[in-house]
Enzyme design. Structure first.
Site, PDB file in Angstrom:
ATOM      1  N   ARG A  74      64.333  50.084  52.239  1.00 36.98           N
ATOM      2  CA  ARG A  74      64.419  50.579  51.055  1.00 36.98           C
ATOM      3  C   ARG A  74      62.834  51.620  50.830  1.00 36.98           C
ATOM      4  O   ARG A  74      62.654  52.095  49.292  1.00 36.98           O
ATOM      5  CB  ARG A  74      64.516  49.670  49.658  1.00 36.98           C
ATOM      6  CG  ARG A  74      65.780  49.289  49.822  1.00 36.98           C
ATOM      7  CD  ARG A  74      65.737  47.944  49.149  1.00 36.98           C
ATOM      8  NE  ARG A  74      66.111  47.967  47.707  1.00 36.98           N
ATOM      9  CZ  ARG A  74      66.824  48.444  46.820  1.00 36.98           C
ATOM     10  NH1 ARG A  74      68.339  49.103  47.738  1.00 36.98           N
ATOM     11  NH2 ARG A  74      67.075  49.155  45.800  1.00 36.98           N
ATOM     12  N   GLU A 112      66.088  64.931  58.079  1.00 38.51           N
ATOM     13  CA  GLU A 112      66.032  64.061  57.705  1.00 38.51           C
ATOM     14  C   GLU A 112      64.841  62.994  58.688  1.00 38.51           C
ATOM     15  O   GLU A 112      63.920  62.241  58.470  1.00 38.51           O
ATOM     16  CB  GLU A 112      67.324  62.959  57.633  1.00 38.51           C
ATOM     17  CG  GLU A 112      67.755  63.907  56.069  1.00 38.51           C
ATOM     18  CD  GLU A 112      69.021  62.617  55.946  1.00 38.51           C
ATOM     19  OE1 GLU A 112      68.351  61.748  54.870  1.00 38.51           O
ATOM     20  OE2 GLU A 112      69.816  62.154  56.326  1.00 38.51           O
ATOM     21  N   ASN A 158      60.785  47.585  40.279  1.00 38.89           N
ATOM     22  CA  ASN A 158      61.483  48.496  41.076  1.00 38.89           C
ATOM     23  C   ASN A 158      61.864  50.023  40.119  1.00 38.89           C
ATOM     24  O   ASN A 158      62.775  48.908  38.753  1.00 38.89           O
ATOM     25  CB  ASN A 158      62.328  48.370  41.942  1.00 38.89           C
ATOM     26  CG  ASN A 158      63.462  49.810  42.575  1.00 38.89           C
ATOM     27  OD1 ASN A 158      62.858  50.971  42.623  1.00 38.89           O
ATOM     28  ND2 ASN A 158      64.882  49.106  42.982  1.00 38.89           N
ATOM     29  N   GLY A 159      61.574  51.227  39.780  1.00 36.11           N
ATOM     30  CA  GLY A 159      62.051  51.908  38.773  1.00 36.11           C
ATOM     31  C   GLY A 159      60.952  52.465  38.128  1.00 36.11           C
ATOM     32  O   GLY A 159      59.905  52.667  38.767  1.00 36.11           O
ATOM     33  N   LYS A 191      70.876  65.744  58.413  1.00 35.93           N
ATOM     34  CA  LYS A 191      71.185  64.761  59.442  1.00 35.93           C
ATOM     35  C   LYS A 191      69.238  65.365  60.226  1.00 35.93           C
ATOM     36  O   LYS A 191      68.460  64.830  60.321  1.00 35.93           O
ATOM     37  CB  LYS A 191      72.399  64.469  60.476  1.00 35.93           C
ATOM     38  CG  LYS A 191      72.998  63.682  59.414  1.00 35.93           C
ATOM     39  CD  LYS A 191      72.259  62.106  59.705  1.00 35.93           C
ATOM     40  CE  LYS A 191      72.103  61.854  58.811  1.00 35.93           C
ATOM     41  NZ  LYS A 191      72.651  61.975  56.673  1.00 35.93           N
ATOM     42  N   GLU A 208      76.159  68.352  56.468  1.00 32.36           N
ATOM     43  CA  GLU A 208      75.543  67.238  56.686  1.00 32.36           C
ATOM     44  C   GLU A 208      74.705  67.168  57.640  1.00 32.36           C
ATOM     45  O   GLU A 208      73.789  67.035  58.019  1.00 32.36           O
ATOM     46  CB  GLU A 208      76.861  66.486  56.547  1.00 32.36           C
ATOM     47  CG  GLU A 208      76.597  64.825  56.908  1.00 32.36           C
ATOM     48  CD  GLU A 208      75.418  64.322  55.984  1.00 32.36           C
ATOM     49  OE1 GLU A 208      75.149  64.745  55.410  1.00 32.36           O
ATOM     50  OE2 GLU A 208      75.044  63.086  57.034  1.00 32.36           O
ATOM     51  N   TRP A 220      57.922  52.300  48.197  1.00 31.28           N
ATOM     52  CA  TRP A 220      58.361  53.645  47.600  1.00 31.28           C
ATOM     53  C   TRP A 220      57.734  54.420  47.064  1.00 31.28           C
ATOM     54  O   TRP A 220      57.757  54.758  45.549  1.00 31.28           O
ATOM     55  CB  TRP A 220      59.685  53.968  47.975  1.00 31.28           C
ATOM     56  CG  TRP A 220      60.030  55.890  48.146  1.00 31.28           C
ATOM     57  CD1 TRP A 220      60.234  56.206  49.170  1.00 31.28           C
ATOM     58  CD2 TRP A 220      60.439  56.306  47.473  1.00 31.28           C
ATOM     59  NE1 TRP A 220      60.504  57.484  49.521  1.00 31.28           N
ATOM     60  CE2 TRP A 220      60.806  58.279  47.800  1.00 31.28           C
ATOM     61  CE3 TRP A 220      60.142  56.299  45.506  1.00 31.28           C
ATOM     62  CZ2 TRP A 220      60.472  58.862  47.467  1.00 31.28           C
ATOM     63  CZ3 TRP A 220      60.601  58.286  45.029  1.00 31.28           C
ATOM     64  CH2 TRP A 220      60.952  59.334  45.950  1.00 31.28           C
ATOM     65  N   LYS A 246      65.853  55.144  51.156  1.00 31.54           N
ATOM     66  CA  LYS A 246      67.426  54.266  51.424  1.00 31.54           C
ATOM     67  C   LYS A 246      68.364  54.517  50.121  1.00 31.54           C
ATOM     68  O   LYS A 246      68.789  55.217  50.005  1.00 31.54           O
ATOM     69  CB  LYS A 246      68.336  52.615  51.857  1.00 31.54           C
ATOM     70  CG  LYS A 246      69.138  52.731  51.986  1.00 31.54           C
ATOM     71  CD  LYS A 246      70.126  53.804  53.659  1.00 31.54           C
ATOM     72  CE  LYS A 246      71.412  53.613  53.862  1.00 31.54           C
ATOM     73  NZ  LYS A 246      71.968  54.823  54.486  1.00 31.54           N
ATOM     74  N   CYS A 280      62.223  50.857  45.601  1.00 26.63           N
ATOM     75  CA  CYS A 280      61.665  49.630  46.222  1.00 26.63           C
ATOM     76  C   CYS A 280      62.521  48.786  46.811  1.00 26.63           C
ATOM     77  O   CYS A 280      63.639  48.612  46.149  1.00 26.63           O
ATOM     78  CB  CYS A 280      60.259  49.246  45.301  1.00 26.63           C
ATOM     79  SG  CYS A 280      59.491  50.468  44.885  1.00 26.63           S
ATOM     80  N   HIS A 331      75.618  88.493  55.738  1.00 25.82           N
ATOM     81  CA  HIS A 331      74.731  89.362  54.254  1.00 25.82           C
ATOM     82  C   HIS A 331      73.101  88.314  54.227  1.00 25.82           C
ATOM     83  O   HIS A 331      72.712  88.339  53.312  1.00 25.82           O
ATOM     84  CB  HIS A 331      76.101  87.778  53.194  1.00 25.82           C
ATOM     85  CG  HIS A 331      77.159  88.659  53.121  1.00 25.82           C
ATOM     86  ND1 HIS A 331      77.014  89.703  52.828  1.00 25.82           N
ATOM     87  CD2 HIS A 331      77.831  87.866  53.706  1.00 25.82           C
ATOM     88  CE1 HIS A 331      78.833  90.007  52.740  1.00 25.82           C
ATOM     89  NE2 HIS A 331      79.259  89.155  53.557  1.00 25.82           N
TER      90      HIS A 331
END
Ligand code: AGP
Length: 605
Positions: free
Chosen positions: A27, A489, A101-102, A486, A482, A75, A600, A2, A505
């Site tokens: 965030r 996301e 936050n946490g 991207k 990566e 968040w 983030k 947050c 395979h």
């Protein structure tokens, strides 16, 4: 992850806090809230709203005056996004306000005890236990009330507390989630990220875990959660306020992709030593003799940083001939790893606050390991916890999805690999060759960015795909991973990445016209092998987008990127795929800078 922001001083606090929340919204952005007061006010005034900061702003009354306040953008971890679950949380009498936050691990147990004592909870959050613990404390000072409350808490917190009876101060505390003080002229700020502070002050104090602070308009002091004073020396933030602006771009992501030439320039600056065809990395705190004693390198990171670490491991093996591998930090810390004194551990993190990485570093330090940090945010927890390391100097990265920092981190690893290699058996000519390659990167990145329109057209073609496959071999595989992250996301298209050699395979069964494959096909020793994979896909009517150094006749589209040194090619091959993800998501109308469900900096586990 947050966002917390607080202010105490003489100015009208609400606009300051709302502007700060805007800067922290990356965030976490599912709900937000603000509480204010002033020395003459009769109590606390609070507004909360589900949704974005703009939804909160719309709810704030015209007359909402105060000079002290705390605010929060959330968040969600415990309790769905809602007005009730938004922070700040108030006690039953509305005299105490907390933003947090946490994660409070023992919240359920604490809540049960408080409910048994007759406390009525208004939210589903873990945080609310904290505000009731502060409110019920019989301690005399607000500092002691907060300390007493925190003694009951197990878990992580970055927390700010206000109390109507102590309207001349804000008390803050940190354990596992970032808290930074902004030192102004007769005004003080607090935030979970310097992004909210730099437009007001660049003098900051970063709290350590187990540290608290009392902020008053003209003073601040820091102390431990046990109450003993600590000395806090303000440092100056290197990033200018305007580097947090969007700079004329429509999104932070586009700005940060576009900045990569300059960003790579910065990570190289002052580090190249032409005399010995090597690099200077002053902050490693690792002399040549110690470097020669390294028997293995283990790189730890999460998400994009983990992918950068995979390329870093390949570069270290290739240039320094030291066995190296990368592992997700969260996996590492939970498998009771064997920590080897001759292994060099490298923690990679853009924010320097990712809890899984920080916890892995703390576990390694507890076992006596040597840990380097490869980090973007100066002074962040991981940077401070590590024995040394290097900053990647990408500048502030605001978009939730990492682009310029990924590129700078891979270049930083190339520098580290070159440094270790030239201490060992990497030749002068190889050193010269790689330095020349590194120096070409900024211009080559600029050339790739010039092809954006072409990539945009291809992206619009793929925007309708239900799923996409990304393949690469050896150096190309982390690039594929990566690129697939991207795309996932920000477009929400399902995507997966596979080593090209693994297709036959099993995953080949997925290939059909509806499933486009993006193939990383560099002009390296595996070119023919990669071409064989394109044949396998084409033979099954699969659509192919190749990222290569020359046209691939088997591909429906080829994005041609400039050739650098083979070891450095992965740095360039990922950049067009950032733009592919960006324009695919744009074509789908996605929220580029604030993708759903993400934040983030993941400062919780
Ligand atoms: C990046 O695109 C992602 N949003 C995410 O995977 C990120 O890389 C990861 O959370 C690690 O963050 P860090 O680099 O700040 O540690």
């Amino acid at each position: 992850m947050c966002g917390i922001v607080g202010y105490i001083g003489k100015r009208d606090v609400a606009p300051l806090l709302l502007e700060g929340l805007q800067r922290l919204e990356y965030r976490g952005y599912d709900s937000a809230g603000i509480v204010i007061t002033s020395p003459k006010a009769s109590g606390l005034k609070m507004v909360k709203a589900k949704g974005r900061v703009r939804d909160l702003e719309a709810k704030v009354p015209k007359r909402f005056a105060g000079t002290t306040g705390i605010a929060h953008t959330r968040w969600a971890t415990h309790g769905a996004p809602s007005d009730e679950n938004a922070h700040p949380h108030l006690d039953s009498e509305g005299k105490v306000a907390v933003v947090h936050n946490g994660i409070i691990d023992n919240a359920t147990e604490l809540r049960a005890k408080l409910v048994a004592d007759g406390i009525e909870f208004l939210s589903e959050t873990d945080t609310e236990v904290l505000v009731h613990l502060v409110a019920r404390s019989q301690a005399v000072t607000l500092e002691e009330k907060v300390r007493e409350a925190l003694r009951h808490v197990e878990g992580t917190y970055g927390v700010a507390v206000m109390h109507a009876d102590f309207s001349d101060r804000i008390v803050v505390a940190r354990n596992g989630s970032p808290v930074v003080l902004g030192i102004g002229e007769k005004e003080m700020f607090v935030a979970s990220d310097i992004a909210a502070l730099v437009s007001h002050t660049r003098q900051i104090v970063t709290l350590e875990d187990g540290e608290m602070a009392t902020l008053k308009a003209d003073d601040f002091r820091t102390y431990t959660t046990e109450g003993s004073r600590t000395t806090a020396t303000p440092t100056t933030v290197e990033w200018e306020a305007e580097s947090y602006d969007m700079g004329g771009h429509d999104t932070y992501m586009h700005k940060e992709i576009s900045e990569q030439s300059d960003a790579v320039d910065r990570v190289l600056r002052g580090r190249i030593d032409d005399r010995f065809s090597t690099v200077h990395l002053g902050g490693l705190n690792l002399d040549a003799r110690e470097a020669r004693g390294i028997r293995r390198v283990k790189i730890l990171g999460c998400g994009t940083s983990y992918h950068a670490g995979m390329i870093g491991a390949q570069l270290i093996e290739e240039l320094a001939r030291i066995p190296a591998d990368a592992e997700p930090a969260s996996e590492f810390r939970y498998r009771n790893p064997v920590v080897d004194p001759d292994t060099l551990y490298v923690a990679v993190s853009q924010s320097g606050e990712t809890y899984d990485v920080l916890a892995a570093v703390q576990e390694l330090k507890r076992k006596g390991a040597r840990v380097l940090g490869v980090v973007n945010v100066v002074g962040s927890a991981i940077a401070r916890e590590a024995d040394g390391g290097m900053y990647v100097h990408a500048g502030p990265e605001v978009c939730v999805v990492s682009t310029k920092c990924f590129t700078n981190t891979v270049v930083a690893f190339a520098l580290l690999a070159l440094h270790l290699g030239r201490i060992r058996d990497l030749s002068v000519s190889d050193g010269k060759r790689l330095i020349a390659g590194l120096r070409k990167l900024p211009a080559q990145i600029a050339a790739i960015l010039e092809t954006e329109e072409e990539i945009k057209k291809i992206a619009e073609e793929y925007a309708g795909a239900q799923s996409m496959m990304f393949i690469g071999r050896v150096r190309g595989y982390p690039v594929a991973l990566e690129a697939s992250l991207k795309l996932k996301e920000i477009s929400y298209i399902h995507a997966e990445a596979y080593p090209a050699s693994e297709l036959k395979h099993g995953p080949l069964a997925l290939i059909e016209p509806a499933l486009p494959t993006v193939a990383i096909v560099p002009d390296d020793e595996l070119l023919e092998k990669n071409r064989a994979a394109l044949e396998e896909i084409k033979a099954r009517s699969g659509r192919i987008l190749a990222v290569a150094h020359r046209e691939q006749e088997k591909a429906d589209h080829t994005i041609v990127v400039p050739k650098n040194e083979t070891e450095l090619d992965p740095i360039l091959m990922g950049i067009p795929l950032q733009l592919l993800a960006y324009h695919t998501a744009l074509a789908m109308g996605r929220d580029i800078d604030k993708p759903r469900n993400l934040a983030k900096s993941v400062t919780v586990e």
